[in-house]
Design a protein around this motif. Structure first.
Motif, PDB file in Angstrom:
ATOM      1  N   ASP A  90       8.635   3.982   3.509  1.00  0.00           N
ATOM      2  CA  ASP A  90      10.040   4.714   3.540  1.00  0.00           C
ATOM      3  C   ASP A  90       9.864   5.691   4.814  1.00  0.00           C
ATOM      4  O   ASP A  90       8.678   6.319   4.840  1.00  0.00           O
ATOM      5  N   PRO A  91      10.804   5.527   5.719  1.00  0.00           N
ATOM      6  CA  PRO A  91      10.673   6.538   6.866  1.00  0.00           C
ATOM      7  C   PRO A  91      10.676   8.089   6.441  1.00  0.00           C
ATOM      8  O   PRO A  91      10.502   8.692   7.250  1.00  0.00           O
ATOM      9  N   LYS A  92      11.344   8.382   5.445  1.00  0.00           N
ATOM     10  CA  LYS A  92      11.527   9.799   5.108  1.00  0.00           C
ATOM     11  C   LYS A  92      10.243  10.275   4.507  1.00  0.00           C
ATOM     12  O   LYS A  92       9.671  11.257   4.806  1.00  0.00           O
ATOM     13  N   SER A  93       9.652   9.427   3.398  1.00  0.00           N
ATOM     14  CA  SER A  93       8.709  10.152   2.578  1.00  0.00           C
ATOM     15  C   SER A  93       7.394   9.586   3.167  1.00  0.00           C
ATOM     16  O   SER A  93       6.430  10.296   3.026  1.00  0.00           O
ATOM     17  N   GLY A  94       7.215   8.402   4.011  1.00  0.00           N
ATOM     18  CA  GLY A  94       5.944   8.081   4.455  1.00  0.00           C
ATOM     19  C   GLY A  94       5.347   7.267   3.341  1.00  0.00           C
ATOM     20  O   GLY A  94       4.241   6.465   3.591  1.00  0.00           O
ATOM     21  N   GLU A  95       5.912   7.109   2.086  1.00  0.00           N
ATOM     22  CA  GLU A  95       5.150   6.381   0.894  1.00  0.00           C
ATOM     23  C   GLU A  95       5.545   4.823   1.229  1.00  0.00           C
ATOM     24  O   GLU A  95       6.451   4.342   1.631  1.00  0.00           O
ATOM     25  N   TRP A  96       4.539   4.244   0.956  1.00  0.00           N
ATOM     26  CA  TRP A  96       4.726   2.717   0.802  1.00  0.00           C
ATOM     27  C   TRP A  96       5.266   2.134  -0.449  1.00  0.00           C
ATOM     28  O   TRP A  96       4.758   2.485  -1.430  1.00  0.00           O
ATOM     29  N   HIS A  97       5.982   1.171  -0.535  1.00  0.00           N
ATOM     30  CA  HIS A  97       6.823   0.521  -1.829  1.00  0.00           C
ATOM     31  C   HIS A  97       6.453  -0.982  -1.430  1.00  0.00           C
ATOM     32  O   HIS A  97       6.625  -1.565  -0.563  1.00  0.00           O
ATOM     33  N   LYS A 142       5.780  -1.282  -6.960  1.00  0.00           N
ATOM     34  CA  LYS A 142       4.936  -0.141  -7.085  1.00  0.00           C
ATOM     35  C   LYS A 142       4.807   0.747  -5.962  1.00  0.00           C
ATOM     36  O   LYS A 142       5.158   0.288  -4.747  1.00  0.00           O
ATOM     37  N   ALA A 143       4.799   2.013  -5.939  1.00  0.00           N
ATOM     38  CA  ALA A 143       4.687   2.840  -4.703  1.00  0.00           C
ATOM     39  C   ALA A 143       3.165   3.198  -4.509  1.00  0.00           C
ATOM     40  O   ALA A 143       2.125   3.213  -5.589  1.00  0.00           O
ATOM     41  N   LEU A 144       2.553   3.146  -3.383  1.00  0.00           N
ATOM     42  CA  LEU A 144       1.500   3.324  -2.873  1.00  0.00           C
ATOM     43  C   LEU A 144       1.303   4.417  -2.020  1.00  0.00           C
ATOM     44  O   LEU A 144       2.044   4.523  -1.093  1.00  0.00           O
ATOM     45  N   ARG A 145       0.390   5.353  -2.317  1.00  0.00           N
ATOM     46  CA  ARG A 145       0.230   6.694  -1.351  1.00  0.00           C
ATOM     47  C   ARG A 145      -0.448   6.075   0.145  1.00  0.00           C
ATOM     48  O   ARG A 145       0.101   6.351   1.210  1.00  0.00           O
ATOM     49  N   HIS A 146      -1.324   5.276   0.101  1.00  0.00           N
ATOM     50  CA  HIS A 146      -1.956   4.690   1.262  1.00  0.00           C
ATOM     51  C   HIS A 146      -2.212   3.401   1.356  1.00  0.00           C
ATOM     52  O   HIS A 146      -3.036   2.825   0.526  1.00  0.00           O
ATOM     53  N   LEU A 147      -1.685   2.537   2.417  1.00  0.00           N
ATOM     54  CA  LEU A 147      -1.897   1.398   2.440  1.00  0.00           C
ATOM     55  C   LEU A 147      -2.941   0.651   3.271  1.00  0.00           C
ATOM     56  O   LEU A 147      -3.378  -0.224   2.877  1.00  0.00           O
ATOM     57  N   GLN A 148      -3.229   1.591   4.491  1.00  0.00           N
ATOM     58  CA  GLN A 148      -4.313   1.049   5.119  1.00  0.00           C
ATOM     59  C   GLN A 148      -5.709   1.699   4.738  1.00  0.00           C
ATOM     60  O   GLN A 148      -6.658   2.383   5.732  1.00  0.00           O
ATOM     61  N   THR A 149      -6.065   1.644   3.646  1.00  0.00           N
ATOM     62  CA  THR A 149      -7.462   2.137   2.797  1.00  0.00           C
ATOM     63  C   THR A 149      -8.326   1.065   2.471  1.00  0.00           C
ATOM     64  O   THR A 149      -7.492   0.063   2.030  1.00  0.00           O
ATOM     65  N   PRO A 150      -9.431   1.060   2.383  1.00  0.00           N
ATOM     66  CA  PRO A 150     -10.184   0.053   1.884  1.00  0.00           C
ATOM     67  C   PRO A 150      -9.593  -0.362   0.434  1.00  0.00           C
ATOM     68  O   PRO A 150      -9.727  -1.553  -0.064  1.00  0.00           O
ATOM     69  N   THR A 151      -9.445   0.673  -0.354  1.00  0.00           N
ATOM     70  CA  THR A 151      -8.810   0.542  -1.987  1.00  0.00           C
ATOM     71  C   THR A 151      -7.484   1.233  -1.961  1.00  0.00           C
ATOM     72  O   THR A 151      -7.748   2.509  -1.868  1.00  0.00           O
ATOM     73  N   ALA A 152      -6.591   0.607  -1.921  1.00  0.00           N
ATOM     74  CA  ALA A 152      -5.085   1.320  -2.051  1.00  0.00           C
ATOM     75  C   ALA A 152      -5.106   2.068  -3.486  1.00  0.00           C
ATOM     76  O   ALA A 152      -5.456   1.361  -4.210  1.00  0.00           O
TER      77      ALA A 152
END
Length: 129
Positions: free
Chosen positions: A97-104, A114-124
Motif C-alpha cells: 500500500d503506497p500510503k501506509s507501506g503495509e504489505w497485503h 492478510k496484512a504483513l508488517r514486513h515482507l523482506q524479513t527472514p520470517t514475515a
C-alpha cells in the motif's frame, strides 16, 4: 517494480534473476499476458509461520489480485526450489500500500488476504492488530 515497492538500499539483483529464470523455465508456454505481468513482479523465497513460502511481489493491487486468481501455474515451485516435502506449495501474492507501506498478501494456503508488517524479513510477521 517502482521504488515505492522495492526496499531502498537493498540490491534486488538475485531476486530479479530468480524471477526471470522462473518465468523463462516455468511460464514459457503460458499466455503472453501472464508472462508480461510476471515480468513486472519480483519473486523471492521466505518463511511464514516457520514454513517456506514463495513470494510474488506485485507492482500494485490489480496485478496481485489478478495473479491470486491464477494460482495453478505456481504449484510446485516452492517444492522444486526448497525440496519442501509436505505437499503445501504455499505462495503469497503481495502488493505494498503506497500510503501506509503495509504489505497485503493473498495466501494460497488459506485462500485469503492478510496484512504483513514486513515482507523482506527472514520470517514475515502477521499484523493481527
Amino acid at each position: 517494480m517502482s521504488e515505492a515497492q522495492s526496499p531502498q538500499n537493498q540490491d534486488r539483483t538475485l531476486e530479479q534473476a530468480l524471477t526471470n529464470k522462473i518465468i523463462n523455465d516455468y511460464f514459457d508456454n503460458s499466455e503472453s499476458w501472464l508472462r508480461a505481468i510476471l515480468r513486472m513482479c519480483i519473486f523471492s523465497l521466505g518463511h511464514l509461520d516457520e514454513k517456506p513460502v514463495f513470494v510474488v511481489e506485485c507492482p500494485n493491487q490489480a496485478v496481485a489480485k489478478r495473479l491470486s486468481r491464477k494460482i495453478y501455474p505456481f504449484r510446485g515451485i516452492v517444492y522444486y526450489l526448497t525440496d519442501y516435502l509436505d505437499g503445501q506449495e504455499r505462495t503469497l501474492f503481495c502488493y505494498q500500500d503506497p500510503k501506509s507501506g503495509e504489505w497485503h498478501c493473498y495466501d494460497s494456503s488459506t485462500q485469503s488476504w492478510k496484512a504483513l508488517r514486513h515482507l523482506q524479513t527472514p520470517t514475515a510477521s502477521t499484523d493481527n492488530s
